[in-house]
Design a protein around this motif. Sequence first.
Motif, PDB file in Angstrom:
ATOM      1  N   ASN A 130       0.818  -1.218   0.000  1.00 35.99           N
ATOM      2  CA  ASN A 130       0.000   0.000   0.000  1.00 35.99           C
ATOM      3  C   ASN A 130       0.851   1.266   0.000  1.00 35.99           C
ATOM      4  OD1 ASN A 130      -2.521  -1.374   0.109  1.00 35.99           O
ATOM      5  ND2 ASN A 130      -2.170  -1.765   2.296  1.00 35.99           N
ATOM      6  N   SER A 172       3.870   1.397   9.797  1.00 37.55           N
ATOM      7  CA  SER A 172       2.562   1.754  10.347  1.00 37.55           C
ATOM      8  C   SER A 172       1.450   1.127   9.520  1.00 37.55           C
ATOM      9  CB  SER A 172       2.402   3.279  10.403  1.00 37.55           C
ATOM     10  OG  SER A 172       2.359   3.835   9.092  1.00 37.55           O
ATOM     11  N   LYS A 173       1.646   1.033   8.228  1.00 43.60           N
ATOM     12  CA  LYS A 173       0.645   0.385   7.374  1.00 43.60           C
ATOM     13  C   LYS A 173       0.594  -1.113   7.623  1.00 43.60           C
ATOM     14  CE  LYS A 173       0.278   3.848   3.761  1.00 43.60           C
ATOM     15  NZ  LYS A 173       0.100   4.119   2.321  1.00 43.60           N
ATOM     16  N   ARG A 174       1.701  -1.688   8.034  1.00 39.66           N
ATOM     17  CA  ARG A 174       1.692  -3.112   8.392  1.00 39.66           C
ATOM     18  C   ARG A 174       0.897  -3.331   9.679  1.00 39.66           C
ATOM     19  NH1 ARG A 174       5.499  -6.009   5.449  1.00 39.66           N
ATOM     20  NH2 ARG A 174       5.840  -7.610   7.041  1.00 39.66           N
ATOM     21  N   VAL A 175       0.959  -2.335  10.597  1.00 42.49           N
ATOM     22  CA  VAL A 175       0.150  -2.424  11.817  1.00 42.49           C
ATOM     23  C   VAL A 175      -1.331  -2.338  11.479  1.00 42.49           C
ATOM     24  CG1 VAL A 175      -0.433  -1.257  13.970  1.00 42.49           C
ATOM     25  CG2 VAL A 175       1.972  -1.531  13.325  1.00 42.49           C
ATOM     26  N   LEU A 176      -1.684  -1.402  10.596  1.00 39.61           N
ATOM     27  CA  LEU A 176      -3.079  -1.261  10.174  1.00 39.61           C
ATOM     28  C   LEU A 176      -3.596  -2.526   9.506  1.00 39.61           C
ATOM     29  CD1 LEU A 176      -3.029   2.392   8.769  1.00 39.61           C
ATOM     30  CD2 LEU A 176      -4.005   1.597  10.941  1.00 39.61           C
ATOM     31  N   ALA A 177      -2.652  -3.296   8.912  1.00 37.18           N
ATOM     32  CA  ALA A 177      -3.048  -4.539   8.240  1.00 37.18           C
ATOM     33  C   ALA A 177      -3.113  -5.708   9.221  1.00 37.18           C
ATOM     34  CB  ALA A 177      -2.060  -4.859   7.124  1.00 37.18           C
TER      35      ALA A 177
END
Length: 559
Positions: free
Chosen positions: A92, A149-154
């Motif tokens: 993403n 941070s996008k990996r956390v959101l995922a």
Amino acid sequence: MLNVNRQSSFFTFLVAGAIAFILFVIGGYYWFFVKSPVNLVATSSVQSSAAIFVSKFSPITVSLLVNPDKLQALEREGELSKLKTSLLAKSNIDYQEDIQPWLGNEITLAVTSLDIDREPENGQQPGYLLALATTQPQKSREFVDLLFSKRVLAGGNLATEEYEGVKLIYDNPPPKQDFLAGAVVGDDFVLFANDLKVLKDAINNVQAPDLNLNSYVQYQKATQQLPKGAVAVAFLNFPSLAKWQGLELQESTYDSEIISFVLNSKGLIAETSFLSAVSAESVTASPAPLLSQPVGALQYIPTSAGLAISGANLSNLGNTDLAKLWKQVTATLGGSREGVKSKIAKPLTDLQNPWGINLPEDIFSWVEGEYAIALLPQNQPASNSWVFVAEQSPKVAEGIARLDAIAAAKGLNVNSLSLNQQKISAWTELIANSNKADVKPSAFTVETKVQGVHTTLGNYEIFASDLETMAEILNAKDNSLIKNRDFQDSIAAIPQPNQGYIYLDWTKSQKLVERQLPILKLVEVVGKPFFENLRSLTVSSYGNDSGLLKGGVFLKLKP
């Protein structure tokens, strides 16, 4: 520790991406030079700056030494944009917004270890390290934070720690796949790895210089051979590479290789240097003779040739550095992959078996002067024609007599005939054919099948597979390969003096090469932009330094 299911598809994409970038450079060079106002310039040094992070035992390190944005001019149908999109699809991340502002002039990918946890029971799990040069450290730090941070959101979980003054961020607990660890080191590089240990080892390599690739003596020697203006470089450590691929390095005359890619207005030159594993004083191989110009034997090779090989002194071929390299390659592959070895040697086997000859003993041994060998592809594989030209020497007459004796032993007749007022010797086979409707003796006809011909022209003895090919040679005064413009352009790109040429006209020989090496079809799928535009390639070796085999490949692409 990793388990066998933790092999990171993220880094699989990165490996494919590194290969694709190089093929993209090759396949699109023409469009760049002809249509782009931008200059493609590599970094001031062709040596990778990221080598300080890579272990000296790394099996392979590949570096792109130009900013990908400078390749944008090569695009015809948005290939580069599609490549960026596909590589970042799972993250993403938007390349133009998140990476482009800070990315510098180097992308290096290395296999840093053969098995991260060194536990054989869970399989081999290589360590991968990706190093991206940065021109704006703060923006690159923001990018690393954004990526994780996008990996956390995922749905992932993260951890951070300080290691040797560097902030590390990584997945914790480790996911079953796609593990990622990242860091910005100093003001120059962003690092990513498929295991935290790989990232820490990279930092250790900087602080303990004797551990990194820059301290490896063979790498130091190799980088001294690099030409100016290289846009990509690859270094291979053969013992580690063989172990990674499940092979045992045999006949280890050479233990490392460096490859560079340089673009010019006529094509691409891939130059390579093989470095000896032993001291120069201990190397017994001798270089092939150096030639300051193309051999005269090429004047008898028709321009219709799809493959041509030329040089001098085949009698000493077995003692040259080229022969040592060939022996090492075939011995290593033959140790555990006999099928691969047999496919490499298949063209030679196809030539030797029907005639019952031994090439080194029956032909090479008496060719002390210039020579040229060519293959003329035909529509049917079985009907491919060949030409062999050898400069006259005291041993040539003896060699011809030996071939005539082999032909006679095979049941062939040695006849003399005239072709275009030229005296020709022919090896012929007489075949009796009958009319099935009438088996009387008078109904039989005798067909003469020519298996080979040879003649003397000037200071050369010429052999051909058939009368048609010999007639083409006799009539090719102004239509020989040596006068072909594509051939002239190709050899002009190769340094002189050199040890001769291997010239392959891809447009004529593609089907022939694919039949001999079926795996090439898979490579063509990966490198489609390159193979669609390939016109010819020319290979040569040059230099006479002991312990060093240096050569180059010039790839000429279609306009």
